[in-house]
Design an enzyme around this catalytic site. Structure first.
Site, PDB file in Angstrom:
ATOM      1  N   ASP A 230       0.819  -1.209   0.000  1.00  0.00           N
ATOM      2  CA  ASP A 230       0.000   0.000   0.000  1.00  0.00           C
ATOM      3  C   ASP A 230       0.856   1.264   0.000  1.00  0.00           C
ATOM      4  OD1 ASP A 230      -2.158   1.946   0.773  1.00  0.00           O
ATOM      5  OD2 ASP A 230      -3.275   0.080   1.003  1.00  0.00           O
TER       6      ASP A 230
ATOM      7  N   SER B  62      -6.864   4.356  -1.176  1.00  0.00           N
ATOM      8  CA  SER B  62      -6.967   2.924  -0.905  1.00  0.00           C
ATOM      9  C   SER B  62      -8.369   2.377  -1.134  1.00  0.00           C
ATOM     10  CB  SER B  62      -6.517   2.629   0.531  1.00  0.00           C
ATOM     11  OG  SER B  62      -5.138   2.867   0.667  1.00  0.00           O
TER      12      SER B  62
ATOM     13  N   HIS C 180     -18.527  18.451  -3.015  1.00  0.00           N
ATOM     14  CA  HIS C 180     -19.964  18.189  -2.910  1.00  0.00           C
ATOM     15  C   HIS C 180     -20.703  18.362  -4.235  1.00  0.00           C
ATOM     16  CE1 HIS C 180     -20.169  17.914   1.534  1.00  0.00           C
ATOM     17  NE2 HIS C 180     -19.126  18.722   1.476  1.00  0.00           N
TER      18      HIS C 180
ATOM     19  N   ASP D   4     -24.050  13.639   2.351  1.00  0.00           N
ATOM     20  CA  ASP D   4     -24.178  13.905   3.777  1.00  0.00           C
ATOM     21  C   ASP D   4     -24.692  15.295   4.116  1.00  0.00           C
ATOM     22  OD1 ASP D   4     -21.748  14.898   2.838  1.00  0.00           O
ATOM     23  OD2 ASP D   4     -20.725  14.650   4.759  1.00  0.00           O
TER      24      ASP D   4
ATOM     25  N   ASP E 285       2.166   3.365   3.008  1.00  0.00           N
ATOM     26  CA  ASP E 285       1.146   4.412   2.965  1.00  0.00           C
ATOM     27  C   ASP E 285       0.976   5.090   4.314  1.00  0.00           C
ATOM     28  OD1 ASP E 285      -0.924   5.963   1.758  1.00  0.00           O
ATOM     29  OD2 ASP E 285      -2.394   4.701   2.771  1.00  0.00           O
TER      30      ASP E 285
END
Length: 542
Positions: free
Chosen positions: A13, A63, A124, A265, A424
């Site tokens: 990673d 990820s 957004h 959200d 990472d």
């Protein structure tokens, strides 16, 4: 080529590729195992950012997205990219939810309202999505179209909204449809913390025409800056009036509303304010619960006046699974991820990581599915409890490797996947000596596991899901660089020579991306890829 068993996918990673240098934590590290495999085994470089993983062009990978693409075997477009790409292709203008909204507003002879965040913050909403809707309304002859502009200043500069509004006005002029009917900061319209009095201010402007007034949206913003220099986010509700001082049309009975934010959200509450029939009861119950917990309540509790009746509401994406409203871009479900294809073939599989990356090799790799498939075992090692991982760059990699080695030696698994989080997670600290240790730890762990796979007649694919550790110095500032990168990532195939998977016999195709990994793994396992997988195997016979 003979079928190798087992097949291991080892995800390093954050191990990206970049020229050697003082800020390249990967090249600074002593990694004899990876270096040897890079020099002697089939290798290629994969794209792991931007459009190649379904993100906007030029955007760094991450990820979650990386593992989703790896397991899906196709490019999984994120909501924002799906919408943007559909505008380019023209599919946007044939979207059933939009066309239904157009038909309804025409049949009723009412007004179309477009609500959402303007500007190019990109977190957004996107300005091109609003422009696409205006273009659609022009094509369909929906001339009575009104925009309720939520101003940003949080994901954009605090007073950048004035420029964005000028651009929107120019877009409206060019397209020939649309008027800005109200302006309000996202602090109010996009609250997500149950501060209903804030949402109430946005509702009052859009539905009741209550708020400051201005003759045009440019003046509205200029006046707001004079009232509050903090800028766009905190612009108080302002209603735009016509030349006679009369407010432009508000959201009224029978109107159609399209909320064009793609992120859910911060528009759930304004959606509930407009559409939920038992909203006031819900608000009262929530505040009662707050009072029982001894929490401070606002001086006045907002209650919605009589609900606007017979509104038709369209959400750009799925804002809440319980919302019964039309969705322009429903969730993209991955029905046949890699793990399912393997399970359906009756094969056993093993998914492993430490805490930090455990959801990635389970939930995300499996197409956002929580439950394991038949024959799928999951093993997690706890990540160390330290403030930052530069304090323990080895993390729990040795434990992950030891458990994985046991799984390999058990010889019961056909496929194994492991994530080593170190490059990472330590890369995010920007501490170069620690990043070097992190990469050396991963190399050492792979040096234990990969030979065991090969010794059983198996094959291991070594990859990264995105870059990070290879760029620890910001080229612009000379300071620490702690973010992911858009660099290519390695792909190395290490196999028992008896399988015919050597550098002399096969090569790995250039120009690949993460979505090609599932088809490659299935190719190695001798299985057909799922019909939905648009990726292709990287293996090419010489």
């Amino acid at each position: 080529m003979t079928t190798p068993r087992p097949v291991l996918l080892a995800i390093m990673d954050g191990w990206g590729l970049a020229p050697a240098g003082p800020g390249n934590g990967v090249s600074l590290a002593n990694t004899p195992n990876v270096n040897h495999w890079m020099a002697t085994c089939p290798t290629t470089q994969l794209h792991a950012s931007g459009l190649d993983v379904g993100l906007p062009e030029g955007q760094i990978g991450n990820s979650e997205v990386g593992h989703l693409n790896i397991g899906a075997g196709l490019v999984v477009y994120q909501d924002s990219t799906r919408i943007s790409e559909s505008i380019k292709s023209g599919e946007f203008f044939e979207n059933p939810a939009f066309l239904e909204a157009v038909q309804i507003v025409k049949e009723r002879g009412t007004n179309m309202h477009l609500i959402g965040l303007i500007g190019r913050g990109g977190v957004h909403a996107y300005d091109i999505h609003l422009a696409g809707l205006l273009q659609l309304m022009a094509q369909q002859g929906v001339n009575h179209t009104y925009i309720h502009a939520f101003m940003d200043g949080r994901d954009t500069l605090p007073q950048s909204g004035l420029g964005y509004m000028r651009e929107l006005q120019q877009t409206i002029s060019q397209i020939g449809v649309g008027q800005v009917a109200s302006v309000i900061g996202r602090y109010y319209a996009m609250d997500r913390d149950k501060r209903w009095e804030r949402v109430g201010a946005a509702y009052a402007a859009m539905v009741e025409g209550v708020g400051h007034t201005a003759s045009d949206p440019i003046s509205a913003i200029e006046q707001a800056y004079l009232r509050d220099a903090r800028g766009d986010e905190f612009i108080e509700a302002t209603v735009i009036t016509d030349s006679a001082g009369v407010a432009l049309p508000r959201i009224s009975t029978g109107d159609v509303v399209i909320c064009f934010n793609f992120r859910a959200d911060r528009v759930r509450q304004i959606t509930r304010a407009l559409m939920q029939s038992d909203l006031n009861t819900m608000i009262q119950e929530w505040y009662a619960n707050q009072a029982e917990q001894g929490l401070q309540l606002p001086t006045t509790i907002w209650q919605r006046p009589e609900q606007v009746s017979n509104l038709h509401y369209v959400t750009m994406t799925q804002y809440d699974a319980t919302f019964p409203y039309a969705i322009a871009y429903p969730p993209h479900y991955i029905t046949e991820p890699l793990a399912k294809v393997i399970a359906d073939a009756g094969k056993r599989q093993y998914h492993s990581a430490e805490t930090e990356k455990y959801p990635h090799v389970t939930f995300f790799l499996n197409g956002r599915r929580e439950e394991p498939f038949a024959g799928e075992d999951r093993v997690m090692a706890a990540s160390p409890k330290v403030a930052t991982y530069d304090l323990q760059p080895e993390m729990s990699a040795e434990e992950v490797a030891a458990k994985l080695l046991d799984a390999v030696n058990s010889q019961i698994y056909d496929f194994l996947v492991v994530n080593f989080a170190n490059p990472d997670m330590v890369g995010h600290t920007g501490v170069i000596p620690a990043v070097v240790k992190a990469c050396e730890t991963v190399d050492r762990c792979l040096g234990q596991v990969v030979p065991a796979v090969v010794a059983q007649g198996g094959a291991a694919i070594l990859i990264a899901d995105h870059g990070n550790a290879e760029q620890m110095i910001d080229p612009q500032t000379g300071g620490p660089h702690t973010a992911h990168t858009t660099n290519l990532v390695p792909c190395i195939l290490v196999a028992d020579p008896a399988t015919g998977l050597t550098r002399e016999q096969i090569s790995l195709r250039a120009g690949g991306r993460l979505a090609d990994l599932a088809p490659t793994i299935l190719d190695l396992l001798g299985l057909q890829k799922a019909a939905a997988m648009t990726g292709t195997s990287l293996i090419e016979t010489k």
